[in-house]
Design a protein around this motif. Structure first.
Motif, PDB file in Angstrom:
ATOM      1  N   ILE A 114      33.349  40.737  47.453  1.00  0.00           N
ATOM      2  CA  ILE A 114      33.257  41.719  46.519  1.00  0.00           C
ATOM      3  C   ILE A 114      34.548  42.583  46.432  1.00  0.00           C
ATOM      4  CG2 ILE A 114      30.766  41.952  46.816  1.00  0.00           C
ATOM      5  CD1 ILE A 114      31.395  44.381  48.388  1.00  0.00           C
ATOM      6  N   ARG A 115      35.484  42.706  47.500  1.00  0.00           N
ATOM      7  CA  ARG A 115      36.708  43.217  47.415  1.00  0.00           C
ATOM      8  C   ARG A 115      37.759  42.342  46.662  1.00  0.00           C
ATOM      9  NH1 ARG A 115      33.414  45.389  50.759  1.00  0.00           N
ATOM     10  NH2 ARG A 115      33.707  47.928  51.111  1.00  0.00           N
TER      11      ARG A 115
ATOM     12  N   TYR B  13      28.334  44.469  45.346  1.00  0.00           N
ATOM     13  CA  TYR B  13      29.541  44.932  44.860  1.00  0.00           C
ATOM     14  C   TYR B  13      29.268  46.428  43.932  1.00  0.00           C
ATOM     15  CZ  TYR B  13      33.430  45.366  41.313  1.00  0.00           C
ATOM     16  OH  TYR B  13      34.380  45.836  40.686  1.00  0.00           O
TER      17      TYR B  13
ATOM     18  N   GLU C 204      37.268  43.520  43.226  1.00  0.00           N
ATOM     19  CA  GLU C 204      37.664  44.523  42.799  1.00  0.00           C
ATOM     20  C   GLU C 204      39.015  44.541  42.778  1.00  0.00           C
ATOM     21  OE1 GLU C 204      37.696  48.670  42.083  1.00  0.00           O
ATOM     22  OE2 GLU C 204      36.335  47.213  41.680  1.00  0.00           O
TER      23      GLU C 204
END
Length: 653
Positions: free
Chosen positions: A189-190, A219, A193
């Motif tokens: 999820i990073r 997320y 981002e």
């Protein structure tokens, strides 16, 4: 037998919506326009994707987002479809698995949805770490052997040895094993981002299907300010650990399978083919396999027959795979009916297909855009099995399975087969998953089927009951993942919210569809049936369609398949469909088929199949058969058993 929510989305369903009354606030829109996003992506180095109309962009991210000491970087690749019109927002499309390549399914996924989605929104796909070219983790050979294994909780030493052997083989087979500690969803999820920040940090819509719903929830919890809205299709409840999920899923699967067996009993053609209650047919076969594997003489394209084993694990794995869509359910009932009549070869064919095994060599061939190695690598980090030692964790899982056998008599392996490898997986989770998703000041739409075998409806309702501004659409009898099937419900409801700002008329709505597609009866089941040349020609068409090894979209290489009782069929790709060559093909006792066929599947007025074949054996004839799939008209000419054959006329009153 993998429990992974791997999707086969070929069936077309019918549904009707039940409409209730309620309103809610208009959702926010993303501020990104297509022109602005295109310019940003090009500035960042975006290039046309290979063999695709989408634009691909690679973003460098840390191998470990949580380390204070740099461990290097990896590249994560994204594919962007720019809206065909002025964009109304940015949608992040999160595919299932875990272990599926978003880039490989991007164009097909867009094509599955209403054209308005691609016309009016920018849509982004990604190759999650573990699936992309630069980070691919897979082990098709190891997973094929493990999926065909018979795992018995009453034989814990053997089951543990099988799980250990799979882990060793899988990690030894895969490339990029050094990434195993860093492929969990919290890392992934990073990566997303980092992409969002690189393109200007717009608010985004999230659409997650199956495992993608877990990705979307994690997320949204980690980056709540990024969210314009969330659509969860085939929902995983992130509040559940591996044990709770396994129990809920096994319970759901037992119930769904019982419904499917009962549906056969309510259809005269299916019941007639089965020859008894379908549950009895299945349980009798399962009981035989529980005592010992059954030897099956499996036909090869070269005419040889080779002894093969069918075991309990293979039956359970194929039965579970059949639950995903109404057409899969129909196909399983048909091979079960053949098995009930003593022919296990169709069941074996379907088993090899479902488990991605080459029927000639038994080698694992992989699933194309889905990677089982990545499935385990991600799942075993996200749901680490706890215990004083790996051995203790595994024995605890198997001991619990023994106590649950009475509750899950047909699918006990489903409860533990994916969990055992995670007990011995070499990488352990470094960070805990964040808190459970509770929504936000944006709409959250929950989509689920009450016949979903991978993400049970109980998961969907649990998430719906937790979230703010939630809307639940349940499809009764539907498949795993219900959007993008060409149905008004849920598609028009979701698109009205996503594109027009029209909130659903109710917080809970239901759709209805068939649990099982129309059954395809077995052909020429008695000697008298083969006396009719027209019936034989129609039966050949039917049986060609039943070979799982022969897809309609044949690749560049020809496909050869051994017929059940000898001979072979060869299929080749043509410009507008496929051609077939029959060489002494025996689909039924006493009949040999030689000749050719051609099929067109272009979605226009030319869609049809033509067969020009000779019949030898207990009957003799030359058949020229044509079936127009558009008009549904059928014609035949030739001779059969010494008499001229023509398109039959119905008897006069």
């Amino acid at each position: 037998m993998s429990r992974s929510p791997w999707l086969r989305l070929a069936s077309v369903l019918s549904a009707t919506a039940a409409i209730l009354l309620l309103t809610a606030s208009t959702p926010p829109k993303s501020s990104v326009t297509t022109n602005a996003l295109r310019a940003t992506v090009e500035k960042l180095g975006g290039q046309p994707c290979k063999d695709s109309d989408l634009t691909c962009l690679k973003i460098k991210v840390p191998i470990d987002h949580f380390s204070n000491e740099p461990k290097g970087e990896i590249e994560i690749e994204f594919a962007i479809h720019f809206a065909n019109q002025q964009s109304k927002g940015l949608l992040i499309y999160l595919v299932g698995g875990p272990g599926s390549s978003g880039l490989q399914v991007a164009e097909d996924s867009l094509a599955d949805h209403d054209h308005r989605l691609g016309d009016e929104m920018d849509v982004v796909f990604l190759d999650q770490r573990g699936t992309g070219t630069n980070t691919l983790i897979d082990c098709p050979a190891a997973i094929a052997r493990y999926d065909m294994a018979d795992l018995d909780p009453d034989k814990p030493d053997t089951a543990i040895a099988q799980a250990k052997g799979f882990v060793a083989d899988c990690t030894g087979e895969m490339k990029h094993a050094e990434l195993l500690p860093y492929v969990d969803t919290e890392q992934a999820i990073r990566d997303l981002e980092a992409f969002r920040q690189a393109i200007g940090a717009p608010k985004v819509w999230l659409y997650g299907e199956s495992y993608g719903t877990q990705f979307a929830q994690q997320y949204a919890v980690a980056f709540p300010g990024a969210i314009a809205g969330v659509i969860l299709d085939g929902v995983l409840d992130t509040a559940l650990g591996s044990e709770a999920y396994a129990v809920a899923d096994s319970k759901a699967v037992e119930g769904i399978f019982t419904r499917i067996l009962r549906s056969c009993d309510g259809r005269s053609d299916c019941h007639a083919d089965m020859g008894r209650a379908s549950a009895a047919a299945y349980d009798e076969l399962a009981s035989r396999l529980a005592k010992a594997p059954i030897q099956v003489d499996f036909p090869l394209p070269n005419g040889d027959r080779i002894p093969r084993e069918l075991n309990s694990g293979m039956l359970e794995g194929t039965a579970f795979s059949s639950l995903y869509t109404p057409s899969d359910r129909r196909d399983f009932l048909r091979v079960l009916a053949a098995a009930a009549r003593g022919n296990l070869i169709p069941l074996m064919r379907l088993t090899y297909y479902d488990l991605a095994v080459d029927p000639e060599t038994l080698d694992g061939v992989g699933y194309g855009s889905f990677y089982s190695g990545a499935y385990y690598a991600i799942s075993c980090l996200d749901y680490t099995e706890e215990g004083d030692s790996p051995e203790a964790a595994a024995r605890s899982i198997l001991a619990r399975a023994k106590t649950l056998r009475a509750q899950f008599p047909r699918f006990i392996q489903l409860y533990f087969s994916d969990r055992l490898p995670c007990a011995f997986w070499p990488a352990r989770a470094k960070t805990a998953r964040g808190p459970s998703f509770t929504g936000g000041d944006y709409p959250t739409v929950i989509l689920n089927s009450d016949a979903d075998p991978a993400t049970p409806i109980s998961n969907g309702y649990a998430v719906f009951d937790r979230v703010k501004h939630g809307y639940m659409i349940t499809m009764q009898g539907g498949p795993h993942v219900i959007m993008g099937r060409g149905l008004g419900c849920p598609d028009k409801i979701v698109l009205a919210l996503l594109l027009d700002g029209e909130t659903p008329v109710a917080h809970e709505q239901i759709c209805d569809t068939s649990l099982v597609r129309s059954y395809t009866p077995l052909t020429l089941t008695g000697p008298a049936d083969a006396k009719d040349g027209f019936a034989v020609a129609r039966a050949i068409e039917t049986e060609v369609e039943q070979f799982p090894e022969i897809p309609w979209d044949i690749g560049s290489d020809p496909i050869s398949v051994g017929c059940d009782r000898g001979g072979m069929i060869e299929a080749r790709k043509t410009k507008d469909g496929a051609e077939f060559r029959f060489k002494d093909c025996q689909l039924w006792p006493g009949l040999r088929i030689t000749g050719t066929g051609s099929a067109h599947r272009q979605g226009d007025s030319s869609d049809d199949i033509t067969l020009v074949v000779e019949i030898e054996g207990s009957h003799h004839g030359r058949l020229n058969y044509h079936h127009d799939w558009i008009t549904e008209a059928t014609t035949i000419a030739g001779d059969y058993d010494g008499a001229e054959i023509a398109t039959p006329r119905p008897p006069l009153p």
